[in-house]
Enzyme design. Structure first.
Site, mmCIF file in Angstrom:
data_model
loop_
_atom_site.group_PDB
_atom_site.id
_atom_site.type_symbol
_atom_site.label_atom_id
_atom_site.label_comp_id
_atom_site.label_asym_id
_atom_site.label_seq_id
_atom_site.Cartn_x
_atom_site.Cartn_y
_atom_site.Cartn_z
ATOM 1 N N GLY A 70 22.887 10.423 19.208
ATOM 2 C CA GLY A 70 23.781 10.062 20.309
ATOM 3 C C GLY A 70 23.994 11.307 21.125
ATOM 4 O O GLY A 70 23.049 12.041 21.383
ATOM 5 N N HIS A 111 14.176 10.375 14.660
ATOM 6 C CA HIS A 111 14.931 9.130 14.458
ATOM 7 C C HIS A 111 14.163 8.100 13.617
ATOM 8 O O HIS A 111 13.583 7.168 14.174
ATOM 9 C CB HIS A 111 15.216 8.486 15.815
ATOM 10 C CG HIS A 111 16.172 9.229 16.666
ATOM 11 N ND1 HIS A 111 17.529 9.020 16.621
ATOM 12 C CD2 HIS A 111 15.967 10.190 17.593
ATOM 13 C CE1 HIS A 111 18.124 9.814 17.492
ATOM 14 N NE2 HIS A 111 17.208 10.530 18.091
ATOM 15 N N SER A 142 26.027 14.784 20.880
ATOM 16 C CA SER A 142 26.841 15.542 19.926
ATOM 17 C C SER A 142 28.189 15.947 20.513
ATOM 18 O O SER A 142 29.200 15.962 19.803
ATOM 19 C CB SER A 142 26.071 16.771 19.440
ATOM 20 O OG SER A 142 25.607 17.530 20.535
ATOM 21 N N CYS A 183 19.348 13.921 14.591
ATOM 22 C CA CYS A 183 19.411 14.349 15.982
ATOM 23 C C CYS A 183 20.803 14.896 16.349
ATOM 24 O O CYS A 183 21.149 15.978 15.895
ATOM 25 C CB CYS A 183 18.992 13.190 16.859
ATOM 26 S SG CYS A 183 18.192 13.711 18.353
ATOM 27 N N ARG A 205 14.902 13.778 22.942
ATOM 28 C CA ARG A 205 15.717 14.939 23.333
ATOM 29 C C ARG A 205 16.493 15.524 22.153
ATOM 30 O O ARG A 205 17.699 15.779 22.222
ATOM 31 C CB ARG A 205 16.664 14.576 24.480
ATOM 32 C CG ARG A 205 15.919 14.161 25.740
ATOM 33 C CD ARG A 205 16.826 13.940 26.920
ATOM 34 N NE ARG A 205 17.594 15.129 27.253
ATOM 35 C CZ ARG A 205 17.098 16.231 27.820
ATOM 36 N NH1 ARG A 205 15.821 16.310 28.109
ATOM 37 N NH2 ARG A 205 17.874 17.240 28.097
ATOM 38 N N GLU A 223 15.283 5.681 12.059
ATOM 39 C CA GLU A 223 15.905 4.348 12.216
ATOM 40 C C GLU A 223 15.291 3.595 13.392
ATOM 41 O O GLU A 223 15.499 2.392 13.529
ATOM 42 C CB GLU A 223 17.430 4.494 12.368
ATOM 43 C CG GLU A 223 17.958 4.970 13.715
ATOM 44 C CD GLU A 223 17.796 6.469 13.983
ATOM 45 O OE1 GLU A 223 17.134 7.168 13.188
ATOM 46 O OE2 GLU A 223 18.329 6.935 15.014
#
Ligand code: GLN
Length: 188
Positions: A46, A170, A48, A78, A135, A172
């Protein structure tokens, strides 16, 4: 097992779906009491800065740090990795500051800014695992007993230190469940 997914901002449901597919229960963590009885916690991707701010506002930052320092298994993906890091390049901001890694936010050039690459992570599986980068942060330094779990393009993109695990990528967002299985094994 009951695995918490910090649900203040970012990609929560994808982690919960993977946990469910592996036969365990994923619970959204929105407030302190939600952490009762969890066997591990995932800090999702997301932003931070946003998640860090909300951790403070919900008064979860210090209790979560204490739980991690007492041994609660944690996996930061991430933005979650940035929250775990003791050092963030060029930023004075403090988040959980528990893991002996230094990270650089949004570190990738065009090459792995948002990118997918298949990599064999020996520690996790003999089959290649698709790594999705959006990113993400890079680990630029690693200290004490933190160890490198995966490198891609010559950069450290996954690390582990005792009960703490962090990935720049990621899992997921792929159908592959191996990295989630690896974390669930840390929670047993
Ligand atoms: N760039 C984001 C940050 O610095 C992390 C991106 C992500 O979690 N996919 O927090």
């Amino acid at each position: 097992m009951k695995i918490g997914v910090l649900s203040l901002q970012g990609g929560v449901i994808e982690h919960i779906n993977h946990i469910t597919k592996l036969g365990h229960v994923g619970v959204e963590i929105k407030k302190l009491e939600d952490m009762n009885g969890i066997d591990g916690i995932i800090l999702p991707g997301g932003e931070s800065t946003t998640i860090g701010k909300l951790l403070r506002e919900t008064k979860m930052l210090i209790p979560l740090r204490d739980r991690i320092l007492s041994g609660l298994p944690v996996w930061g993906t991430c933005a979650g990795m940035i929250l775990l890091a003791k050092y963030i390049e060029g930023i004075d901001q403090e988040y959980l500051k528990v893991m002996d890694i230094k990270v650089r936010r949004n570190a990738y050039g065009s090459q792995i800014d948002s990118f997918k690459k298949n990599v064999v992570i020996n520690e996790i599986s003999s089959e290649p695992i698709p790594l999705v980068f959006i990113r993400g942060p890079l680990i630029t330094e690693i200290y004490n007993d933190a160890k490198v779990i995966c490198k891609a393009y010559g950069n450290i993109v996954a690390a582990k230190q005792n009960n703490m695990f962090a990935t720049s990528f990621h899992p997921e967002l792929t159908d592959n469940l191996e990295v989630h299985k690896y974390f669930l094994n840390m929670c047993r």
